[in-house]
Design an enzyme around this catalytic site. Structure first.
Site, PDB file in Angstrom:
ATOM      1  N   ARG A  69      -7.338   6.141  -5.295  1.00 13.60           N
ATOM      2  CA  ARG A  69      -7.034   7.566  -5.446  1.00 13.60           C
ATOM      3  C   ARG A  69      -7.304   8.032  -6.878  1.00 13.60           C
ATOM      4  O   ARG A  69      -7.896   9.097  -7.097  1.00 13.60           O
ATOM      5  CB  ARG A  69      -5.575   7.814  -5.060  1.00 13.60           C
ATOM      6  CG  ARG A  69      -5.262   7.415  -3.622  1.00 13.60           C
ATOM      7  CD  ARG A  69      -3.772   7.385  -3.345  1.00 13.60           C
ATOM      8  NE  ARG A  69      -3.200   8.729  -3.367  1.00 13.60           N
ATOM      9  CZ  ARG A  69      -1.887   8.966  -3.288  1.00 13.60           C
ATOM     10  NH1 ARG A  69      -1.024   7.946  -3.202  1.00 13.60           N
ATOM     11  NH2 ARG A  69      -1.436  10.199  -3.308  1.00 13.60           N
ATOM     12  N   ILE A  83       0.865  -1.174   0.000  1.00 10.54           N
ATOM     13  CA  ILE A  83       0.000   0.000   0.000  1.00 10.54           C
ATOM     14  C   ILE A  83       0.905   1.228   0.000  1.00 10.54           C
ATOM     15  O   ILE A  83       2.088   1.135   0.305  1.00 10.54           O
ATOM     16  CB  ILE A  83      -0.972   0.018   1.201  1.00 10.54           C
ATOM     17  CG1 ILE A  83      -0.219  -0.053   2.541  1.00 10.54           C
ATOM     18  CG2 ILE A  83      -1.993  -1.091   1.101  1.00 10.54           C
ATOM     19  CD1 ILE A  83      -1.136   0.016   3.764  1.00 10.54           C
ATOM     20  N   ASP A  84       0.353   2.369  -0.352  1.00 10.80           N
ATOM     21  CA  ASP A  84       1.147   3.584  -0.466  1.00 10.80           C
ATOM     22  C   ASP A  84       1.747   4.003   0.878  1.00 10.80           C
ATOM     23  O   ASP A  84       1.211   3.678   1.941  1.00 10.80           O
ATOM     24  CB  ASP A  84       0.292   4.736  -0.995  1.00 10.80           C
ATOM     25  CG  ASP A  84      -0.228   4.487  -2.394  1.00 10.80           C
ATOM     26  OD1 ASP A  84       0.394   3.695  -3.122  1.00 10.80           O
ATOM     27  OD2 ASP A  84      -1.259   5.080  -2.747  1.00 10.80           O
ATOM     28  N   LYS A  85       2.805   4.773   0.803  1.00  2.00           N
ATOM     29  CA  LYS A  85       3.472   5.288   1.996  1.00  2.00           C
ATOM     30  C   LYS A  85       2.498   5.968   2.945  1.00  2.00           C
ATOM     31  O   LYS A  85       2.503   5.706   4.155  1.00  2.00           O
ATOM     32  CB  LYS A  85       4.568   6.279   1.582  1.00  2.00           C
ATOM     33  CG  LYS A  85       5.189   7.042   2.749  1.00  2.00           C
ATOM     34  CD  LYS A  85       6.115   8.147   2.263  1.00  2.00           C
ATOM     35  CE  LYS A  85       6.597   9.000   3.418  1.00  2.00           C
ATOM     36  NZ  LYS A  85       7.452  10.139   2.964  1.00  2.00           N
TER      37      LYS A  85
END
Length: 349
Positions: free
Chosen positions: A256, A152-154
């Site tokens: 997103r 998953i994204d930072k």
């Protein structure tokens, strides 16, 4: 071979990149293809590498005008030893939700990079896992056959699963590939939906104007990879809405990009325009309220809430649910308080 160049002189080369071209890829110059898949590399840099005989397709050096084909193996070489990116154990706090001899489920905090790279070679989740399993002689953090199964994204918080054994990783990776896992995210978005639920379908590929962002293309466009996101309303706050998102696919920045595509970026998502006041009042008090919310949750308001899969050994269904982190909880409470003091007739769908 189209665009092939003569073999370069014998020298010791180090592979720095290796990419397999997708089965559905249309013919495209290799320099353009790599720009789309390497957001931190310029086209000029890739052309320079090709001119130096360091860009290979199927183990043969090619020019930058070579057109990639489905199944091609692209590799970028360098003539010096690369940065030592060996993963070392680092004592970093790790919230382990579940663990057995085959796997562990982790609740990642926002702000933690998942895997070393692009200037983040330390302090990552992978380094933390290596420390957590430092006394397990069978676990090698540098072995690609074990470790994290997905990412998953930072700045996204929430659940991830890591495999301790090659068998577990193979099994879990197959479940993700076949879309047999169950994942849901909670997101706060700029919207006042008229509907209670819906689906977003559109291929996802890198934005040609901003290589750090993904864009959505028509499903029949043959651009990018197919992606489907199902959403349903959990709570309405007039100008923003808390939604649950369930993924059929797991593309980079999927939620997103999809929410941006339908005009409802995630709250405070600076990459996709959600860090601006997109809905609401023009009053100074409202602007101050939004800035306060941005300060409370200084990242995109996205949390990987649930994760479900079949255990690779016991074959039992495993389901996990994580609580909202404090920053997301704080901003949701702020919106709850805001809507209590506002007349619902104020809001337009």
């Amino acid at each position: 071979m189209d665009g092939e160049i003569n073999e370069i002189e014998e020298q010791e080369l180090y592979e720095r990149l290796r990419i397999e071209v997708d089965a559905g890829q249309v013919p495209l110059r290799v320099d353009k293809y790599l720009v789309e898949h390497m957001p931190h590399q310029s086209r000029n840099r890739i052309q320079t590498v090709a001119d130096a005989g360091m860009l290979f397709v199927n183990d043969r050096p090619v020019k930058s005008n070579y057109k990639v084909r489905p199944g091609d193996i692209i590799s970028m070489m360098i003539d010096h030893a690369p940065y030592d990116d060996k993963i070392e154990p680092e004592e970093i706090p790790l919230e382990v939700v579940y663990e057995d001899d085959q796997l562990l489920v982790i609740n990642k905090p926002a702000g933690m990079v998942v895997h070393p790279g692009c200037g983040n070679y330390h302090g990552t989740l992978v380094n933390a896992i290596a420390w957590h399993l430092r006394n397990n002689p069978a676990y090698d953090p540098n072995d690609p056959e074990v470790g994290l199964v997905h990412r998953i994204d930072k700045d996204t918080s929430g659940l991830l699963v890591a495999a301790k054994t090659p068998m577990a990783k193979t099994d879990l990776a197959a479940q993700f590939f076949k879309h047999e896992t169950h994942r849901s995210y909670n997101a706060l978005v700029w919207a006042n939906f008229a509907e209670d639920e819906g689906s977003i379908e559109g291929n996802i590929a890198r934005d040609p104007r901003d290589r750090l962002r993904m864009s959505v293309f028509p499903p029949d466009s043959e651009i990018g990879k197919p992606a489907i996101t199902h959403w349903r309303v959990l709570e309405r706050f007039g100008y923003t809405t808390l939604v649950e998102c369930v993924l059929e696919t797991g593309r980079t920045h999927q939620i997103r990009a999809h929410m941006k595509h339908i005009g409802h970026p995630l709250f405070n998502d600076d990459r996709y325009g959600g860090d601006q006041i997109l809905r609401g009042e023009r009053s100074a008090s409202y602007k101050a309220f939004i800035q306060n919310c941005f300060s409370l949750c200084p990242r995109q308001a996205l949390h990987a809430k649930t994760l479900g899969f079949i255990h690779p050994v016991t074959k039992q269904q495993m389901d996990f649910n994580s609580e909202w982190p404090s920053d997301l909880m704080s901003v949701i409470e702020k919106w709850r308080a805001f809507i209590k003091g506002t007349t619902r007739d104020t809001f337009e769908i």
